[in-house]
Design a protein around this motif. Sequence first.
Motif, mmCIF file in Angstrom:
data_model
loop_
_atom_site.group_PDB
_atom_site.id
_atom_site.type_symbol
_atom_site.label_atom_id
_atom_site.label_comp_id
_atom_site.label_asym_id
_atom_site.label_seq_id
_atom_site.Cartn_x
_atom_site.Cartn_y
_atom_site.Cartn_z
ATOM 1 N N TYR A 1 38.246 16.638 62.216
ATOM 2 C CA TYR A 1 37.072 16.816 61.367
ATOM 3 C C TYR A 1 36.186 17.878 61.995
ATOM 4 C CZ TYR A 1 38.413 12.298 59.395
ATOM 5 O OH TYR A 1 39.093 11.271 58.801
ATOM 6 N N THR A 2 35.530 18.660 61.155
ATOM 7 C CA THR A 2 34.586 19.647 61.664
ATOM 8 C C THR A 2 33.230 18.989 61.882
ATOM 9 O OG1 THR A 2 33.816 20.309 59.476
ATOM 10 C CG2 THR A 2 35.743 21.492 60.362
ATOM 11 N N MET A 3 32.397 19.642 62.657
ATOM 12 C CA MET A 3 31.025 19.152 62.863
ATOM 13 C C MET A 3 30.307 19.048 61.517
ATOM 14 S SD MET A 3 30.119 18.491 66.053
ATOM 15 C CE MET A 3 28.383 18.809 66.161
ATOM 16 N N ARG A 4 30.538 20.010 60.652
ATOM 17 C CA ARG A 4 29.894 19.997 59.329
ATOM 18 C C ARG A 4 30.329 18.756 58.534
ATOM 19 N NH1 ARG A 4 29.452 25.130 55.638
ATOM 20 N NH2 ARG A 4 27.460 25.167 56.700
ATOM 21 N N GLU A 5 31.633 18.461 58.549
ATOM 22 C CA GLU A 5 32.110 17.262 57.849
ATOM 23 C C GLU A 5 31.466 16.007 58.421
ATOM 24 O OE1 GLU A 5 36.619 17.488 56.469
ATOM 25 O OE2 GLU A 5 36.349 18.197 58.538
ATOM 26 N N LEU A 6 31.426 15.929 59.739
ATOM 27 C CA LEU A 6 30.831 14.762 60.385
ATOM 28 C C LEU A 6 29.358 14.650 60.035
ATOM 29 C CD1 LEU A 6 31.247 12.367 62.286
ATOM 30 C CD2 LEU A 6 30.684 13.890 64.182
ATOM 31 N N ASN A 7 28.648 15.771 60.016
ATOM 32 C CA ASN A 7 27.229 15.775 59.699
ATOM 33 C C ASN A 7 26.972 15.357 58.251
ATOM 34 O OD1 ASN A 7 24.433 16.293 59.984
ATOM 35 N ND2 ASN A 7 24.715 18.322 59.110
ATOM 36 N N VAL B 1 39.644 13.981 66.237
ATOM 37 C CA VAL B 1 38.999 15.051 66.981
ATOM 38 C C VAL B 1 37.920 15.679 66.107
ATOM 39 C CG1 VAL B 1 39.370 17.351 67.967
ATOM 40 C CG2 VAL B 1 41.014 15.534 68.381
ATOM 41 N N ILE B 2 36.818 16.063 66.742
ATOM 42 C CA ILE B 2 35.743 16.791 66.075
ATOM 43 C C ILE B 2 35.778 18.222 66.623
ATOM 44 C CG2 ILE B 2 33.264 16.901 65.613
ATOM 45 C CD1 ILE B 2 34.730 14.345 64.575
ATOM 46 N N THR B 3 35.709 19.195 65.717
ATOM 47 C CA THR B 3 35.733 20.586 66.141
ATOM 48 C C THR B 3 34.425 21.286 65.777
ATOM 49 O OG1 THR B 3 36.692 21.393 64.064
ATOM 50 C CG2 THR B 3 38.232 20.756 65.818
ATOM 51 N N ARG B 4 34.124 22.307 66.543
ATOM 52 C CA ARG B 4 32.981 23.174 66.263
ATOM 53 C C ARG B 4 33.468 24.600 66.454
ATOM 54 N NH1 ARG B 4 27.183 23.529 69.304
ATOM 55 N NH2 ARG B 4 26.192 24.765 67.695
ATOM 56 N N HIS B 5 33.367 25.383 65.409
ATOM 57 C CA HIS B 5 33.873 26.758 65.435
ATOM 58 C C HIS B 5 35.337 26.801 65.879
ATOM 59 C CE1 HIS B 5 29.808 28.026 64.714
ATOM 60 N NE2 HIS B 5 29.387 27.490 65.841
ATOM 61 N N GLY B 6 36.120 25.813 65.420
ATOM 62 C CA GLY B 6 37.548 25.782 65.714
ATOM 63 C C GLY B 6 37.940 25.251 67.074
ATOM 64 N N ARG B 7 36.967 24.834 67.877
ATOM 65 C CA ARG B 7 37.269 24.317 69.216
ATOM 66 C C ARG B 7 36.998 22.822 69.278
ATOM 67 N NH1 ARG B 7 35.768 28.474 73.807
ATOM 68 N NH2 ARG B 7 37.270 27.109 74.743
ATOM 69 N N PHE B 8 37.838 22.092 69.983
ATOM 70 C CA PHE B 8 37.645 20.656 70.139
ATOM 71 C C PHE B 8 36.381 20.397 70.957
ATOM 72 C CE2 PHE B 8 42.376 19.201 69.813
ATOM 73 C CZ PHE B 8 42.461 19.780 68.559
#
Length: 108
Positions: free
Chosen positions: A15-21, A39-46
């Motif tokens: 999931y991306t940070m945006r999805e989680l938010n 896993v949560i990613t931000r700008h494609g990084r775990f």
Amino acid sequence: MTNPREPVVANDRVYTMRELNQRTAEVLRQINEDGRPAVITRHGRFVALITPLADRDIEAALLDQILESTGSREQLIGHRPLDTARTTSEVAEELGLTLPDYPQRRID
């Protein structure tokens, strides 16, 4: 070739940070229902790993660990007679806890 020390995460568990938010409750529900970490990613990084805890006795395990690590176990579970009871401050000190500084009150 994959590194055997690196965890393999399925795409549906990322999931991306945006999805989680934007969908926090839904994402957490999905993770807990599936029972597998995500896993949560931000700008494609775990950046984080969320592990499901629903239906696990985390609180009971934590309390059991605390009770086993203290010499006050018998008092905490009510098996020590009152004449040998220790104060809350003594038990807190043994557990390495700091109690709030409440003003003294007179009990009539």
